[in-house]
Structures are given as C-alpha cells and as structure tokens.
Design a protein around this motif. Structure first.
Motif, PDB file in Angstrom:
ATOM      1  N   ILE A   1     -16.946  18.275  19.006  1.00  0.00           N
ATOM      2  CA  ILE A   1     -16.797  18.175  17.544  1.00  0.00           C
ATOM      3  C   ILE A   1     -15.384  17.678  17.225  1.00  0.00           C
ATOM      4  O   ILE A   1     -14.398  18.177  17.761  1.00  0.00           O
ATOM      5  CB  ILE A   1     -16.996  19.546  16.854  1.00  0.00           C
ATOM      6  CG1 ILE A   1     -18.418  20.070  17.077  1.00  0.00           C
ATOM      7  CG2 ILE A   1     -16.710  19.441  15.351  1.00  0.00           C
ATOM      8  CD1 ILE A   1     -18.680  21.439  16.469  1.00  0.00           C
ATOM      9  N   GLY A   2     -15.298  16.697  16.333  1.00  0.00           N
ATOM     10  CA  GLY A   2     -14.019  16.298  15.745  1.00  0.00           C
ATOM     11  C   GLY A   2     -13.982  16.942  14.371  1.00  0.00           C
ATOM     12  O   GLY A   2     -14.823  16.644  13.514  1.00  0.00           O
ATOM     13  N   LEU A   3     -13.019  17.841  14.172  1.00  0.00           N
ATOM     14  CA  LEU A   3     -12.987  18.615  12.923  1.00  0.00           C
ATOM     15  C   LEU A   3     -11.858  18.061  12.048  1.00  0.00           C
ATOM     16  O   LEU A   3     -10.679  18.289  12.315  1.00  0.00           O
ATOM     17  CB  LEU A   3     -12.774  20.094  13.266  1.00  0.00           C
ATOM     18  CG  LEU A   3     -12.881  21.110  12.137  1.00  0.00           C
ATOM     19  CD1 LEU A   3     -14.157  20.942  11.341  1.00  0.00           C
ATOM     20  CD2 LEU A   3     -12.780  22.530  12.694  1.00  0.00           C
ATOM     21  N   VAL A   4     -12.253  17.312  11.016  1.00  0.00           N
ATOM     22  CA  VAL A   4     -11.288  16.578  10.190  1.00  0.00           C
ATOM     23  C   VAL A   4     -11.492  17.019   8.745  1.00  0.00           C
ATOM     24  O   VAL A   4     -12.366  16.507   8.045  1.00  0.00           O
ATOM     25  CB  VAL A   4     -11.505  15.054  10.344  1.00  0.00           C
ATOM     26  CG1 VAL A   4     -10.447  14.296   9.542  1.00  0.00           C
ATOM     27  CG2 VAL A   4     -11.437  14.635  11.811  1.00  0.00           C
TER      28      VAL A   4
ATOM     29  N   GLN B   1      -7.276  26.412   6.282  1.00  0.00           N
ATOM     30  CA  GLN B   1      -8.687  26.630   5.947  1.00  0.00           C
ATOM     31  C   GLN B   1      -9.565  26.358   7.175  1.00  0.00           C
ATOM     32  O   GLN B   1     -10.596  27.005   7.374  1.00  0.00           O
ATOM     33  CB  GLN B   1      -9.106  25.706   4.794  1.00  0.00           C
ATOM     34  CG  GLN B   1      -8.505  26.047   3.441  1.00  0.00           C
ATOM     35  CD  GLN B   1      -7.063  25.577   3.264  1.00  0.00           C
ATOM     36  OE1 GLN B   1      -6.434  25.040   4.162  1.00  0.00           O
ATOM     37  NE2 GLN B   1      -6.523  25.804   2.071  1.00  0.00           N
ATOM     38  N   ARG B   2      -9.148  25.387   7.971  1.00  0.00           N
ATOM     39  CA  ARG B   2      -9.908  25.025   9.174  1.00  0.00           C
ATOM     40  C   ARG B   2      -9.885  26.168  10.184  1.00  0.00           C
ATOM     41  O   ARG B   2     -10.911  26.499  10.793  1.00  0.00           O
ATOM     42  CB  ARG B   2      -9.251  23.778   9.783  1.00  0.00           C
ATOM     43  CG  ARG B   2     -10.072  23.070  10.804  1.00  0.00           C
ATOM     44  CD  ARG B   2      -9.304  21.880  11.351  1.00  0.00           C
ATOM     45  NE  ARG B   2      -8.892  20.927  10.325  1.00  0.00           N
ATOM     46  CZ  ARG B   2      -8.055  19.917  10.528  1.00  0.00           C
ATOM     47  NH1 ARG B   2      -7.527  19.719  11.731  1.00  0.00           N
ATOM     48  NH2 ARG B   2      -7.731  19.098   9.561  1.00  0.00           N
TER      49      ARG B   2
ATOM     50  N   GLY C   1      -8.971  19.235  16.559  1.00  0.00           N
ATOM     51  CA  GLY C   1      -8.345  18.828  15.291  1.00  0.00           C
ATOM     52  C   GLY C   1      -7.003  18.206  15.628  1.00  0.00           C
ATOM     53  O   GLY C   1      -6.269  18.742  16.453  1.00  0.00           O
ATOM     54  N   VAL C   2      -6.693  17.056  15.023  1.00  0.00           N
ATOM     55  CA  VAL C   2      -5.419  16.375  15.287  1.00  0.00           C
ATOM     56  C   VAL C   2      -4.848  15.903  13.953  1.00  0.00           C
ATOM     57  O   VAL C   2      -5.495  15.133  13.233  1.00  0.00           O
ATOM     58  CB  VAL C   2      -5.623  15.162  16.228  1.00  0.00           C
ATOM     59  CG1 VAL C   2      -4.346  14.340  16.329  1.00  0.00           C
ATOM     60  CG2 VAL C   2      -6.067  15.615  17.612  1.00  0.00           C
TER      61      VAL C   2
ATOM     62  N   VAL D   1     -17.176  16.247  11.906  1.00  0.00           N
ATOM     63  CA  VAL D   1     -17.300  17.094  10.709  1.00  0.00           C
ATOM     64  C   VAL D   1     -16.143  16.691   9.802  1.00  0.00           C
ATOM     65  O   VAL D   1     -14.974  16.819  10.174  1.00  0.00           O
ATOM     66  CB  VAL D   1     -17.231  18.597  11.078  1.00  0.00           C
ATOM     67  CG1 VAL D   1     -17.247  19.449   9.817  1.00  0.00           C
ATOM     68  CG2 VAL D   1     -18.406  18.962  11.990  1.00  0.00           C
ATOM     69  N   LEU D   2     -16.472  16.165   8.630  1.00  0.00           N
ATOM     70  CA  LEU D   2     -15.475  15.451   7.814  1.00  0.00           C
ATOM     71  C   LEU D   2     -15.433  15.968   6.380  1.00  0.00           C
ATOM     72  O   LEU D   2     -16.470  16.137   5.730  1.00  0.00           O
ATOM     73  CB  LEU D   2     -15.840  13.950   7.823  1.00  0.00           C
ATOM     74  CG  LEU D   2     -14.966  13.009   7.004  1.00  0.00           C
ATOM     75  CD1 LEU D   2     -13.523  13.012   7.491  1.00  0.00           C
ATOM     76  CD2 LEU D   2     -15.540  11.590   7.054  1.00  0.00           C
TER      77      LEU D   2
END
Ligand code: ADQ
Length: 461
Positions: free
Chosen positions: A357-360, A275-276, A263-264, A387-388
C-alpha cells in the motif's frame, strides 16, 4: 528559437537523470537543454550584504544565475511571508498563519531585487517561466522595469478558496501581481475554479472567452490547469535497478513476510501524517488479526526547521509514533518505523515496489508526486494499492486509486483493511488504469503543454 529562463526560489544543480534529481528538476533541465537558457534563483546561501550581481555558473551544460539572500530577506521573504503566511494560507491553515507587515515588505523587496538582477540577463525573445508562491510579484516588478517578454507562472501549491484567500490583508495585491503574467498555471480544476471565483467576485475582471482568457487589473492573461507529472520511465527503471538490490533485500528480510505500507513526505503539517498514524492505529485496534502481520514505514525528513510550526509537528509525530508503538509492539514486531531522513529517489522507488500500500493522505496538496511515483514503481504482475487523499490534486486524475478523506480516520483504517485484502485481479485493473494516466501526463507533456500556451502569448493584440 526562444531561450527559456526558468525562475524558482531554489535552483537545482544536478545532472539530468541523476538519481538525486527530483522529477520537476528533471523536467525543467530537459527543457533548458533543448531550448538553451538559464535557471535563475536563490543560491541557498545567506550572507551579509549580498551582491546584487547574479553569480553565473554552468553545470551539466546548463547555465545558472544565483543570488544570495541577506539575513533580513531570509527571515522576512523566505521564512516569513513565503513559508509562514502564503504556505499555510494556500493549504487552508489560517490557524498557522503568522502575519507581519514587515514580512510582506520583505517579500516585495526580495522580489524587486530578483527582478532587477534578472532583467540584465534577459534577451528580447526569452520565455520566462516563474515557479511557485515565493515569486508571485516577479513579473509585475519586471514589467515595471520595462521588460516585455512573455512570462508564465506556475503555482505548485493549491490556490485557496475565495473566502480563505481574503484573510490575507494583501490578497488583492497578490492576485493583481499574478495578472502581470501572460499565462497563470494551476495544478487542478479545483484551483482554476477557486481562482476564477476570486476574479469573478472580488474584482471587476471579465472572462473574455468564458473559460481561460481573463481581463482584469488592466491586463489580459490566460489562466489554465496544467497538472504536473513525473518522469515515469525513469521511476519505472529506478524501481528495478540492481543498484537497489542490497537495501531492498535488507528491507524485505526485515519484514519477514509481513505486508508493508509506505508513506513518504517532507515533514510538513499539510501532509496529514499525524492523521495517517491514527488511521494505522485504528487498523490495528479494529483488526487484531493484522497484529504482527503488517508494518507501516513512514519516511519524513524535516524541512523548514527555522519555522516554529515545523518543530511542533515533528515533536507531535515523534510522540504519536512512540505512543502507538508502545501500545502495540511485541518483542518481535514494531508496527511503525518512523524515519526522519531522506533517501535518494532511486532507493525510494525500490522501497515503493515492495510496499503493498502507498498511503498518501495530505490534508491539502497541489498535486503530490509521491502518489504518482508509488504507482510507477509497482510490479505489473503484483501491483500494490494507492490509498489517496481527495485533497491532493492527484486525486482529480488518479480516480482508480482508493480515494479517502484523511480527516475520517475510521474510514481510512477501513480502506487500509480493504487494500490489504484486495484481489490480484482488482489490483491489476486499478493499477493499469492509473498507470495509463500517469504515462500520458508525464513531466515532459506538462512542460511542453505549458510552454506551448506561453508561446502563443500575447493573447490580444
Ligand atoms: P512537495 O510538497 O515537496 O512539492 P511532492 O509532490 O509529494 O511534495 O514531492 C516532490 C518530490 O519530493 C517528489 O519527487 C518526492 O519523491 C520527493 N520527496 C518527497 N518526500 C521525500 C522524502 N521523504 N525523501 C526523499 N524525497 C522525497 C510541491 C507541492 C506538491 C507538488 C510538487 C510538484 O507541495 O503538491 O506535487 O510541488 O509540483
């Protein structure tokens, strides 16, 4: 050919394509190089009794004109009305709004001062392109001073729904100020729809062509969506750059074969980072098999530290990351790596490429360029999964991502589990479809599209 005058609160002085340049800066600098012109805005400095004459400079062939802010303008215009009123309101956080009439007055005062300084720099044919919520009244102030140039405005944040916007005591003044532009651009259909809804129900405005041409507040202007893109090829190249080798290798070695979720974000309450963390915690709580096999790297450099709510969210994130690590870490595994610092876009691209995984998951976001950058940085032979959040403007375009509701932490956790186990074939199919959209709608297409429409103004004789 017309020159371009770019106006934004902060100017970005960087060489085009430089590793530090954000995608937006790269796009705008490219336009300034092609068309000539000047980038105008705040210098980033706060000084007692600042000069009203813009300071001129050039860097990398681009001309800049900047003003300092006074301490009052910094408090009232920047930290006050812009970042403690419009930013939370436009992100649906009425609960975090701090309204003071003096801040609104400071906002108007600073915009009037910017307009006066800018007027002296304008040539009759210049196209003026103003960016973001700090500068909404600029065109109205310029028109008051007799400026007749074509002027466009692009809102980088969401435009809130009618019932949220009317919480702002000056909602009418703000929307009326938008009507002084020839073109008003939004990130997504949702934003365009909420804006049209406001015009329809809160003003006597009419839609001249049923879609984009609006007559309201005794002005005719064009409103449309212009979803912002990234410098896609640049990100693809940076993600594979040999200059990243040392850091990327250190990252990979530290993972010891574990899967990486990344996550960035800027550290902002709109980005949904708390929440993430909870969703990641639930992934661990529901799936003991994943213990010691997955690492979540969250990079979140602090911003706007003079605004109290930013200190609070930072404290909350530190507490939550510490609590979750305390509960799940083992002597040879720390599940969450939480970093309060920024990296160059080049390093970030290299890290993105290693993450499966890119968690956005913002709670609201105009677009969210990290989502696009994550996808562009992937290896086509073994791409990761995006994941968006459905509340990012990007979700309207990137429909092949796994779309989630960030408030539904259980579902986000389940979606993470699904992404971790997704077959190569499905990952490749989703990645190809997403990448196709990102390539077609890149930052150059965005600015060309906006300027093409602005060039056609005025829309009625
Ligand atoms: P931001 O809220 O800043 O931008 P985002 O679009 O995600 O959000 O990021 C802009 C740029 O900053 C990206 O190029 C990204 O790589 C970089 N960035 C973000 N986090 C970083 C970090 N931790 N370290 C280093 N770089 C980081 C606003 C709106 C968005 C909209 C953009 C552009 O809020 O909705 O997408 O403008 O219009």
């Amino acid at each position: 050919m017309s020159r371009l005058v770019v106006v934004s609160n902060r100017v970005t002085k960087v060489q085009q394509g430089g590793a530090q340049a954000g995608g937006l800066a790269v796009g705008l600098l490219g336009a300034l190089e092609e068309m000539g012109g000047v980038w105008f805005g705040w210098s980033g400095n706060v000084t007692e009794d600042p000069s009203d004459e813009p300071r001129m400079s050039t860097s990398g062939g681009i001309a800049y004109a900047t003003l300092d802010l006074s301490p009052e303008d910094y408090d009232e215009y920047y930290n006050g009305f812009s970042n403690s009123m419009l930013w939370p309101l436009f992100h649906y956080r009425q609960d975090l709004m701090e309204f003071h009439l003096s801040s609104y007055q400071g906002y108007r005062r600073a915009n009037a001062r910017f307009a006066k300084a800018l007027k002296g720099l304008l040539e009759p044919d210049d196209l003026v392109w103003v960016h973001d919520y700090h500068m909404i009244p600029l065109a109205e102030e310029l028109r008051r001073l007799g400026v007749r140039n074509k002027m466009g405005f692009f809102l980088h944040t969401p435009f809130p729904s009618h019932q949220v916007l009317v919480v702002l005591p000056q909602h009418r003044e703000i929307v009326s100020a938008l009507s002084a532009y020839d073109v008003v651009g939004f990130q997504s259909s949702t934003d365009l729809r909420t804006f049209s809804h406001y015009i329809r129900f809160e003003t006597s405005g009419v839609f001249l062509d049923e879609r984009h041409l609006i007559r309201a507040f005794r002005r005719t202007f064009h409103a449309n969506k212009f979803p912002i893109g990234i410098d896609t090829e640049n990100i693809e190249a940076m993600a594979q750059s040999p200059d990243n080798a040392v850091r990327v290798e250190r990252l990979v070695r530290s993972l010891r074969g574990r899967k990486l979720i990344i996550g960035v974000d800027r550290l902002d309450y709109s980005k949904g980072i708390v929440q993430r963390l909870h969703a990641f915690e639930l992934l661990l709580a529901r799936n003991p098999d994943w213990h010691n096999k997955v690492v979540f790297l969250q990079i979140a450099p602090p911003t706007r530290e003079d605004v109290a709510h930013y200190g609070e969210i930072r404290h909350l994130l530190e507490t939550e990351a510490g609590r979750i690590n305390g509960e799940y870490a083992e002597f040879d595994w720390v599940p969450i790596r939480y970093l309060n610092r920024g990296f160059t876009r080049q390093t970030l691209s290299g890290f993105f490429r290693q993450a499966c995984i890119g968690l956005v998951t913002p709670l609201r976001d105009g677009m969210n360029l990290v989502a696009k950058e994550y996808v562009a940085a992937q290896n086509s032979a073994d791409p990761g999964v995006l994941v968006l959040s459905r509340f990012a403007g990007a979700a309207e375009q990137l429909t092949n991502a796994l779309i989630v509701n960030p408030y539904d932490e259980e579902r986000v956790a389940a979606t993470l589990g699904r992404a971790l186990e997704m077959t190569l074939k499905e990952r490749q199919g989703r990645w190809r479809a997403t990448m196709d959209v990102i390539r077609r709608h890149d930052i150059v297409a965005w600015r060309k599209n906006f300027l093409r429409v602005l060039n056609r103004a005025p829309f009625t004789a």
